[in-house]
Design a protein around this motif. Structure first.
Motif, mmCIF file in Angstrom:
data_model
loop_
_atom_site.group_PDB
_atom_site.id
_atom_site.type_symbol
_atom_site.label_atom_id
_atom_site.label_comp_id
_atom_site.label_asym_id
_atom_site.label_seq_id
_atom_site.Cartn_x
_atom_site.Cartn_y
_atom_site.Cartn_z
ATOM 1 N N GLU A 250 0.696 -1.137 -0.223
ATOM 2 C CA GLU A 250 -0.058 -0.411 -0.335
ATOM 3 C C GLU A 250 0.841 1.211 -0.086
ATOM 4 O O GLU A 250 2.349 1.234 0.336
ATOM 5 N N SER A 251 0.343 2.269 -0.386
ATOM 6 C CA SER A 251 0.646 3.707 -0.761
ATOM 7 C C SER A 251 0.094 4.557 -0.777
ATOM 8 O O SER A 251 -1.030 4.237 -0.747
ATOM 9 N N GLY B 104 -0.361 7.198 1.638
ATOM 10 C CA GLY B 104 -1.355 8.447 2.989
ATOM 11 C C GLY B 104 -0.837 9.489 3.654
ATOM 12 O O GLY B 104 0.875 9.127 2.530
ATOM 13 N N LEU C 229 -5.364 5.986 -2.310
ATOM 14 C CA LEU C 229 -4.514 5.208 -1.691
ATOM 15 C C LEU C 229 -4.531 4.334 -2.705
ATOM 16 O O LEU C 229 -5.036 4.064 -3.776
ATOM 17 N N CYS D 3 -2.747 0.058 -3.634
ATOM 18 C CA CYS D 3 -1.795 -0.801 -3.653
ATOM 19 C C CYS D 3 -2.083 -1.722 -4.764
ATOM 20 O O CYS D 3 -2.698 -2.009 -5.684
ATOM 21 N N VAL E 93 -4.680 3.215 10.012
ATOM 22 C CA VAL E 93 -3.913 2.120 9.012
ATOM 23 C C VAL E 93 -4.704 1.683 8.307
ATOM 24 O O VAL E 93 -5.803 0.856 8.645
ATOM 25 N N TYR F 78 -4.824 -0.822 5.103
ATOM 26 C CA TYR F 78 -4.605 -2.836 4.791
ATOM 27 C C TYR F 78 -5.404 -2.735 3.421
ATOM 28 O O TYR F 78 -6.319 -2.668 3.387
ATOM 29 N N GLN G 257 1.274 -4.486 4.237
ATOM 30 C CA GLN G 257 2.068 -3.767 5.646
ATOM 31 C C GLN G 257 1.389 -2.315 5.787
ATOM 32 O O GLN G 257 1.298 -1.935 7.021
ATOM 33 N N THR H 13 -0.875 1.559 5.638
ATOM 34 C CA THR H 13 -0.208 2.891 5.056
ATOM 35 C C THR H 13 -1.513 4.184 6.382
ATOM 36 O O THR H 13 -3.008 3.564 6.146
ATOM 37 N N GLN H 14 -0.592 5.053 6.858
ATOM 38 C CA GLN H 14 -0.622 5.694 7.978
ATOM 39 C C GLN H 14 -1.960 6.846 7.438
ATOM 40 O O GLN H 14 -0.570 7.355 6.141
#
Length: 122
Positions: A6-7, A9, A20, A22, A92, A94, A114, A116-117
């Protein structure tokens, strides 16, 4: 083993937007449904959005009208567009591989990213 990544955040003000992404192995994306979950501190992980291999979507009541899940098989990517963000969206997030039951309920499989916040300030 973390097959999903994931990215996207970050920190935004209430009312703002984030998208977001994935990255998903091609075989998983083509053959399965996908979902986005989130987990806030001291809270259970909850499903916020899901999408079938045929692009049918479902959303938790708390995010309906604000979040949009989509998939781009050519890019091996699943997205979660989040608009009108609220502080209670802080968590977070997912990405998950899953499937739909005969009743149309999303069921997760043990394939996760993993996380992403996402933090939304008041």
């Amino acid at each position: 083993q973390v097959p999903l990544v994931e990215s996207g955040g970050g920190l935004v003000q209430a009312g703002g937007s984030l998208r977001l992404s994935c990255a998903v192995p091609g075989d998983m994306l083509m053959k399965n449904a996908m979902g986005w979950y989130r987990q806030a501190p001291e809270k259970q992980r909850e499903l916020v959005a899901s999408i079938s291999s045929g692009s049918t979507t479902n959303y938790a009541d708390s995010v309906k009208g604000r979040f949009t899940i989509s998939r781009d098989n050519a890019k091996n990517t699943v997205y979660l567009q989040m608009n009108s963000l609220k502080p209670e969206d802080t968590a977070v997030y997912y990405c998950n591989v899953g499937f739909f039951s005969a009743t149309g309920t999303y069921q997760s499989l043990p394939y996760w990213g993993q996380g992403t916040q996402v933090t939304v300030s008041s």
